[in-house]
Write a protein that holds these residues in place. Sequence first.
Motif, PDB file in Angstrom:
ATOM      1  N   ALA A  23       2.303  -0.504   8.425  1.00  0.00           N
ATOM      2  CA  ALA A  23       1.151   0.119   8.443  1.00  0.00           C
ATOM      3  C   ALA A  23       1.172   1.416   9.286  1.00  0.00           C
ATOM      4  O   ALA A  23       0.580   2.321   8.689  1.00  0.00           O
ATOM      5  CB  ALA A  23      -0.032  -0.811   9.103  1.00  0.00           C
ATOM      6  N   ALA A  24       1.865   1.476  10.221  1.00  0.00           N
ATOM      7  CA  ALA A  24       2.069   2.741  10.868  1.00  0.00           C
ATOM      8  C   ALA A  24       2.675   3.697  10.299  1.00  0.00           C
ATOM      9  O   ALA A  24       2.447   4.732  10.084  1.00  0.00           O
ATOM     10  CB  ALA A  24       2.509   2.484  12.422  1.00  0.00           C
ATOM     11  N   ALA A  25       3.900   3.376   9.676  1.00  0.00           N
ATOM     12  CA  ALA A  25       4.671   4.199   8.950  1.00  0.00           C
ATOM     13  C   ALA A  25       3.850   4.869   7.577  1.00  0.00           C
ATOM     14  O   ALA A  25       4.051   5.854   7.289  1.00  0.00           O
ATOM     15  CB  ALA A  25       5.765   3.677   8.466  1.00  0.00           C
ATOM     16  N   LEU A  26       3.059   4.045   6.943  1.00  0.00           N
ATOM     17  CA  LEU A  26       2.241   4.382   5.968  1.00  0.00           C
ATOM     18  C   LEU A  26       0.952   5.130   6.102  1.00  0.00           C
ATOM     19  O   LEU A  26       0.316   5.591   5.437  1.00  0.00           O
ATOM     20  CB  LEU A  26       2.017   3.227   4.907  1.00  0.00           C
ATOM     21  N   ARG A  27       0.517   4.958   7.527  1.00  0.00           N
ATOM     22  CA  ARG A  27      -0.595   5.580   7.942  1.00  0.00           C
ATOM     23  C   ARG A  27      -1.781   4.798   7.482  1.00  0.00           C
ATOM     24  O   ARG A  27      -2.807   5.512   6.976  1.00  0.00           O
ATOM     25  CB  ARG A  27      -0.849   7.030   7.821  1.00  0.00           C
ATOM     26  N   VAL A  28      -1.518   3.435   7.324  1.00  0.00           N
ATOM     27  CA  VAL A  28      -2.842   2.486   6.604  1.00  0.00           C
ATOM     28  C   VAL A  28      -3.288   1.542   7.806  1.00  0.00           C
ATOM     29  O   VAL A  28      -2.504   1.484   8.591  1.00  0.00           O
ATOM     30  CB  VAL A  28      -2.548   2.010   5.278  1.00  0.00           C
ATOM     31  N   LYS A  29      -4.250   0.818   7.303  1.00  0.00           N
ATOM     32  CA  LYS A  29      -4.635  -0.411   8.051  1.00  0.00           C
ATOM     33  C   LYS A  29      -3.793  -1.462   7.809  1.00  0.00           C
ATOM     34  O   LYS A  29      -3.401  -1.792   6.696  1.00  0.00           O
ATOM     35  CB  LYS A  29      -6.151  -0.400   8.247  1.00  0.00           C
ATOM     36  N   ARG A  30      -3.531  -2.355   8.731  1.00  0.00           N
ATOM     37  CA  ARG A  30      -2.913  -3.506   8.533  1.00  0.00           C
ATOM     38  C   ARG A  30      -3.501  -4.367   7.520  1.00  0.00           C
ATOM     39  O   ARG A  30      -2.868  -4.969   6.601  1.00  0.00           O
ATOM     40  CB  ARG A  30      -2.539  -4.314   9.931  1.00  0.00           C
ATOM     41  N   ARG A  31      -4.899  -4.250   7.727  1.00  0.00           N
ATOM     42  CA  ARG A  31      -5.491  -5.297   6.968  1.00  0.00           C
ATOM     43  C   ARG A  31      -5.525  -4.689   5.221  1.00  0.00           C
ATOM     44  O   ARG A  31      -5.497  -5.704   4.480  1.00  0.00           O
ATOM     45  CB  ARG A  31      -7.268  -4.991   7.448  1.00  0.00           C
ATOM     46  N   TRP A  32      -5.288  -3.482   4.938  1.00  0.00           N
ATOM     47  CA  TRP A  32      -5.008  -3.214   3.720  1.00  0.00           C
ATOM     48  C   TRP A  32      -3.733  -3.827   3.276  1.00  0.00           C
ATOM     49  O   TRP A  32      -3.581  -4.118   2.025  1.00  0.00           O
ATOM     50  CB  TRP A  32      -4.731  -1.590   3.540  1.00  0.00           C
ATOM     51  N   LEU A  33      -2.720  -3.832   4.065  1.00  0.00           N
ATOM     52  CA  LEU A  33      -1.388  -4.107   3.486  1.00  0.00           C
ATOM     53  C   LEU A  33      -1.566  -5.927   3.384  1.00  0.00           C
ATOM     54  O   LEU A  33      -1.250  -6.269   2.193  1.00  0.00           O
ATOM     55  CB  LEU A  33      -0.513  -4.208   4.482  1.00  0.00           C
ATOM     56  N   GLU A  34      -2.138  -6.454   4.150  1.00  0.00           N
ATOM     57  CA  GLU A  34      -2.723  -7.974   3.806  1.00  0.00           C
ATOM     58  C   GLU A  34      -3.380  -8.274   2.743  1.00  0.00           C
ATOM     59  O   GLU A  34      -3.038  -9.320   1.938  1.00  0.00           O
ATOM     60  CB  GLU A  34      -3.207  -8.440   5.324  1.00  0.00           C
ATOM     61  N   ASP A  35      -4.485  -7.478   2.488  1.00  0.00           N
ATOM     62  CA  ASP A  35      -5.301  -7.540   1.400  1.00  0.00           C
ATOM     63  C   ASP A  35      -4.543  -7.510   0.021  1.00  0.00           C
ATOM     64  O   ASP A  35      -4.833  -8.037  -1.049  1.00  0.00           O
ATOM     65  CB  ASP A  35      -6.461  -7.014   1.492  1.00  0.00           C
ATOM     66  N   ASN A  36      -3.548  -6.450  -0.027  1.00  0.00           N
ATOM     67  CA  ASN A  36      -3.028  -6.087  -1.115  1.00  0.00           C
ATOM     68  C   ASN A  36      -1.547  -6.568  -1.240  1.00  0.00           C
ATOM     69  O   ASN A  36      -1.041  -6.131  -2.107  1.00  0.00           O
ATOM     70  CB  ASN A  36      -2.942  -4.523  -1.390  1.00  0.00           C
ATOM     71  N   ILE A  37      -1.361  -7.599  -0.582  1.00  0.00           N
ATOM     72  CA  ILE A  37       0.187  -7.877  -0.444  1.00  0.00           C
ATOM     73  C   ILE A  37       0.799  -8.415  -1.900  1.00  0.00           C
ATOM     74  O   ILE A  37       1.829  -8.269  -2.074  1.00  0.00           O
ATOM     75  CB  ILE A  37       0.373  -8.994   0.645  1.00  0.00           C
ATOM     76  N   ARG A  38       0.026  -9.162  -2.508  1.00  0.00           N
ATOM     77  CA  ARG A  38       0.375  -9.742  -3.885  1.00  0.00           C
ATOM     78  C   ARG A  38       0.886  -8.703  -5.089  1.00  0.00           C
ATOM     79  O   ARG A  38       1.534  -8.891  -5.786  1.00  0.00           O
ATOM     80  CB  ARG A  38      -0.787 -10.384  -4.599  1.00  0.00           C
ATOM     81  N   CYS A  39       0.267  -7.433  -4.731  1.00  0.00           N
ATOM     82  CA  CYS A  39       0.868  -6.589  -5.648  1.00  0.00           C
ATOM     83  C   CYS A  39       1.516  -5.273  -4.937  1.00  0.00           C
ATOM     84  O   CYS A  39       1.931  -4.264  -5.687  1.00  0.00           O
ATOM     85  CB  CYS A  39      -0.457  -5.669  -6.429  1.00  0.00           C
ATOM     86  N   LEU A  40       2.288  -5.401  -3.875  1.00  0.00           N
ATOM     87  CA  LEU A  40       3.198  -4.436  -2.909  1.00  0.00           C
ATOM     88  C   LEU A  40       4.375  -5.241  -3.035  1.00  0.00           C
ATOM     89  O   LEU A  40       4.618  -6.477  -2.708  1.00  0.00           O
ATOM     90  CB  LEU A  40       2.424  -4.371  -1.775  1.00  0.00           C
ATOM     91  N   PRO A  41       5.448  -4.316  -3.133  1.00  0.00           N
ATOM     92  CA  PRO A  41       6.707  -4.725  -2.883  1.00  0.00           C
ATOM     93  C   PRO A  41       7.115  -5.324  -1.371  1.00  0.00           C
ATOM     94  O   PRO A  41       6.564  -4.331  -0.595  1.00  0.00           O
ATOM     95  CB  PRO A  41       7.790  -3.729  -3.123  1.00  0.00           C
ATOM     96  N   HIS A  42       7.834  -6.261  -1.172  1.00  0.00           N
ATOM     97  CA  HIS A  42       7.651  -6.771   0.202  1.00  0.00           C
ATOM     98  C   HIS A  42       8.929  -7.952   0.300  1.00  0.00           C
ATOM     99  O   HIS A  42       9.295  -8.384  -0.926  1.00  0.00           O
ATOM    100  CB  HIS A  42       6.626  -7.377   0.938  1.00  0.00           C
ATOM    101  N   MET A  43       9.067  -8.651   1.171  1.00  0.00           N
ATOM    102  CA  MET A  43      10.253  -9.681   1.218  1.00  0.00           C
ATOM    103  C   MET A  43       9.590 -10.790   2.122  1.00  0.00           C
ATOM    104  O   MET A  43       8.583 -10.448   2.979  1.00  0.00           O
ATOM    105  CB  MET A  43      11.562  -9.388   2.210  1.00  0.00           C
ATOM    106  N   LYS A  44       9.875 -11.794   1.711  1.00  0.00           N
ATOM    107  CA  LYS A  44       9.082 -13.154   2.477  1.00  0.00           C
ATOM    108  C   LYS A  44      10.310 -13.969   2.612  1.00  0.00           C
ATOM    109  O   LYS A  44      10.662 -14.605   1.798  1.00  0.00           O
ATOM    110  CB  LYS A  44       7.876 -13.788   1.629  1.00  0.00           C
ATOM    111  N   PHE A  45      10.082 -14.814   3.822  1.00  0.00           N
ATOM    112  CA  PHE A  45      11.226 -15.623   4.241  1.00  0.00           C
ATOM    113  C   PHE A  45      10.547 -16.957   4.531  1.00  0.00           C
ATOM    114  O   PHE A  45       9.786 -17.018   5.883  1.00  0.00           O
ATOM    115  CB  PHE A  45      12.321 -15.045   5.352  1.00  0.00           C
ATOM    116  N   GLY A  46      10.550 -17.984   4.020  1.00  0.00           N
ATOM    117  CA  GLY A  46       9.830 -19.114   4.318  1.00  0.00           C
ATOM    118  C   GLY A  46       8.574 -18.823   4.526  1.00  0.00           C
ATOM    119  O   GLY A  46       7.853 -18.237   3.927  1.00  0.00           O
ATOM    120  N   GLY A  47       7.818 -19.665   5.660  1.00  0.00           N
ATOM    121  CA  GLY A  47       6.598 -19.449   5.991  1.00  0.00           C
ATOM    122  C   GLY A  47       6.170 -18.246   7.107  1.00  0.00           C
ATOM    123  O   GLY A  47       5.156 -18.179   7.652  1.00  0.00           O
TER     124      GLY A  47
END
Length: 111
Positions: A23-47
């Motif tokens: 969020a700091a690198a993109l200059r957005v709020k953490r909440r925006w990333l959390e709300d849009n995580i389904r349509c954003l590229p990311h990695m997920k390891f287990g829980g």
Amino acid sequence: MTGWTRRHCTCVEVRNLTYDEAAAALRVKRRWLEDNIRCLPHMKFGGQPAVFCHCDLRLIQAMRTVLPPEAQRVLDAPTTDDQHALTEMPTIRSLASIKPAQGRRRATAVT
């Protein structure tokens, strides 16, 4: 998902960024990333919470880049000046061909 690859990732050394770091690198709020995580590229390891590499962030920026039609037309159709600049390279003169400039003549002072 089987056979899924990260073709967009060119990281030599992957550094997994947390939500806060991304969020700091993109200059957005953490909440925006959390709300849009389904349509954003990311990695997920287990829980664990999702993490991002720098290539993910570049792709997110590209996904969210808005180009007005005028800007897209400029990118799609180079001008004749642009084409001329791309096709013609400047001539490089040899050091031997360079001549000194002619000196200026001084105006004679009238007394």
